[in-house]
Design a protein around this motif. Sequence first.
Motif, PDB file in Angstrom:
ATOM      1  N   ASN A   1      -8.545   5.821   4.986  1.00  0.00           N
ATOM      2  CA  ASN A   1      -9.635   4.953   4.863  1.00  0.00           C
ATOM      3  C   ASN A   1      -9.020   3.396   5.037  1.00  0.00           C
ATOM      4  OD1 ASN A   1     -12.308   6.053   4.440  1.00  0.00           O
ATOM      5  ND2 ASN A   1     -10.853   7.183   3.349  1.00  0.00           N
ATOM      6  N   GLY A   2      -7.670   3.267   5.328  1.00  0.00           N
ATOM      7  CA  GLY A   2      -6.872   2.163   5.568  1.00  0.00           C
ATOM      8  C   GLY A   2      -6.762   1.343   4.293  1.00  0.00           C
ATOM      9  N   TYR A   3      -6.524   1.865   3.119  1.00  0.00           N
ATOM     10  CA  TYR A   3      -6.318   1.228   2.005  1.00  0.00           C
ATOM     11  C   TYR A   3      -4.933   1.116   1.257  1.00  0.00           C
ATOM     12  CZ  TYR A   3     -11.533   1.171   0.993  1.00  0.00           C
ATOM     13  OH  TYR A   3     -12.831   0.953   1.466  1.00  0.00           O
ATOM     14  N   MET A   4      -4.040   1.998   2.099  1.00  0.00           N
ATOM     15  CA  MET A   4      -2.739   2.265   1.543  1.00  0.00           C
ATOM     16  C   MET A   4      -2.163   0.912   1.013  1.00  0.00           C
ATOM     17  SD  MET A   4      -1.648   5.417   1.029  1.00  0.00           S
ATOM     18  CE  MET A   4       0.114   5.362   1.336  1.00  0.00           C
ATOM     19  N   HIS A   5      -1.922  -0.096   1.835  1.00  0.00           N
ATOM     20  CA  HIS A   5      -1.100  -1.123   1.572  1.00  0.00           C
ATOM     21  C   HIS A   5      -1.933  -2.159   0.658  1.00  0.00           C
ATOM     22  CE1 HIS A   5       1.439  -4.768   2.191  1.00  0.00           C
ATOM     23  NE2 HIS A   5       0.229  -5.574   2.131  1.00  0.00           N
ATOM     24  N   GLN A   6      -3.009  -1.971   0.442  1.00  0.00           N
ATOM     25  CA  GLN A   6      -3.860  -2.747  -0.446  1.00  0.00           C
ATOM     26  C   GLN A   6      -3.647  -2.133  -1.868  1.00  0.00           C
ATOM     27  OE1 GLN A   6      -7.504  -2.927   2.050  1.00  0.00           O
ATOM     28  NE2 GLN A   6      -7.826  -5.052   1.334  1.00  0.00           N
ATOM     29  N   LEU A   7      -3.885  -0.717  -1.848  1.00  0.00           N
ATOM     30  CA  LEU A   7      -3.606  -0.126  -3.064  1.00  0.00           C
ATOM     31  C   LEU A   7      -2.212  -0.103  -3.554  1.00  0.00           C
ATOM     32  CD1 LEU A   7      -5.737   1.547  -4.609  1.00  0.00           C
ATOM     33  CD2 LEU A   7      -4.808   3.708  -3.424  1.00  0.00           C
ATOM     34  N   THR A   8      -1.399   0.067  -2.939  1.00  0.00           N
ATOM     35  CA  THR A   8       0.127   0.107  -3.428  1.00  0.00           C
ATOM     36  C   THR A   8       0.589  -1.301  -3.807  1.00  0.00           C
ATOM     37  OG1 THR A   8       0.854   1.498  -1.680  1.00  0.00           O
ATOM     38  CG2 THR A   8       2.454   0.504  -2.665  1.00  0.00           C
ATOM     39  N   LYS A   9      -0.007  -2.236  -2.986  1.00  0.00           N
ATOM     40  CA  LYS A   9       0.158  -3.676  -3.524  1.00  0.00           C
ATOM     41  C   LYS A   9      -0.641  -3.922  -5.102  1.00  0.00           C
ATOM     42  CE  LYS A   9      -0.536  -8.455  -2.009  1.00  0.00           C
ATOM     43  NZ  LYS A   9      -1.055  -9.473  -1.041  1.00  0.00           N
ATOM     44  N   ALA A  10      -1.625  -3.466  -5.277  1.00  0.00           N
ATOM     45  CA  ALA A  10      -2.486  -3.822  -6.439  1.00  0.00           C
ATOM     46  C   ALA A  10      -1.659  -2.953  -7.483  1.00  0.00           C
ATOM     47  CB  ALA A  10      -3.867  -3.123  -6.285  1.00  0.00           C
ATOM     48  N   PHE A  11      -1.165  -1.869  -7.387  1.00  0.00           N
ATOM     49  CA  PHE A  11      -0.471  -1.292  -8.558  1.00  0.00           C
ATOM     50  C   PHE A  11       0.881  -1.874  -8.684  1.00  0.00           C
ATOM     51  CE2 PHE A  11      -3.150   2.741  -7.860  1.00  0.00           C
ATOM     52  CZ  PHE A  11      -3.426   2.788  -9.037  1.00  0.00           C
ATOM     53  N   ASN A  12       1.548  -2.463  -7.711  1.00  0.00           N
ATOM     54  CA  ASN A  12       2.820  -3.180  -7.785  1.00  0.00           C
ATOM     55  C   ASN A  12       2.601  -4.777  -8.342  1.00  0.00           C
ATOM     56  OD1 ASN A  12       4.497  -0.980  -7.373  1.00  0.00           O
ATOM     57  ND2 ASN A  12       4.358  -1.319  -5.171  1.00  0.00           N
ATOM     58  N   SER A  13       1.204  -5.127  -8.697  1.00  0.00           N
ATOM     59  CA  SER A  13       1.139  -6.446  -9.019  1.00  0.00           C
ATOM     60  C   SER A  13       0.158  -6.497 -10.200  1.00  0.00           C
ATOM     61  CB  SER A  13       0.486  -7.269  -7.963  1.00  0.00           C
ATOM     62  OG  SER A  13      -0.764  -6.667  -7.436  1.00  0.00           O
TER      63      SER A  13
END
Length: 269
Positions: free
Chosen positions: A210-222
């Motif tokens: 669903n196109g959330y990979m980058h945003q989700l990974t960024k959220a967990f790393n921030s």
Amino acid sequence: MSLSNKRVVIAGLRKTDEISTLIKNHHGIPLVRSLQGTVFFNSEEVKKDLEQVAQATCDWMIFTTGIGVNALIDTAEEINLKSLFLEMVSGANVASRGYKTFSALKKLGVSPQAKDDDGTINGLISSLKPFDFKGKRVMVQLHGENAPSLITFLEEAGADVLPVLPYKHVSPNLQTMERFCQEVISGEVDAVCFTAAVQVHFLFKYASENGYMHQLTKAFNSHTVAAAVGKVTAEALHGKGIEQCVQPDLERMGAMIVELSHYFGRIKE
């Protein structure tokens, strides 16, 4: 309390009331967002797999969960293959992942020739590397999902692999997955408690589709802290690009919440 007013998601399916109470005891705000569906016993498929195993001569038998060991024995008994199956286990080289699996095998009087030292599939693979699998027939008991890295290792080493999957996971509710992704990406939650690796796999499969990979990974790393109940779950998170996760030394739910509380306490200092 260091979880004071922290919104903490519980990603598991079981014992959510108990974990919620633990979070509340640390003055946190628990949110249940189950990232795994139900687990069901795949009885008919396992019977077929066991019949196939019984007709083969296995050089190695690899077990990855204690509950899986017991499930195979119970199913073998249902189809009158218990004695033969136990004879095969006793006569084969055996490998074991996890302390519960080791304990289940020990009760059968079986001492594995190879076992992990950290509870992970990668640890199990490391323990198998010294052995020659070329032309060997290997039964691999899995749990809930395939272990592609283990299967790939064995096949590349020249083994004939017979996978047996006693339990299967049903995909989680898609609305819950969508809501969870939106909450994490928008910063509405402070931490997520992952209680099994399968939750990580389902989450990032959905995120990828669903196109959330980058945003989700960024959220967990921030801004959102990922907490893992143990090494296997932490390994799954790291494998998805999560650079840091909170993990207790003792692989228990309560220890995870305490460690998470300590983590936020250290941030305040």
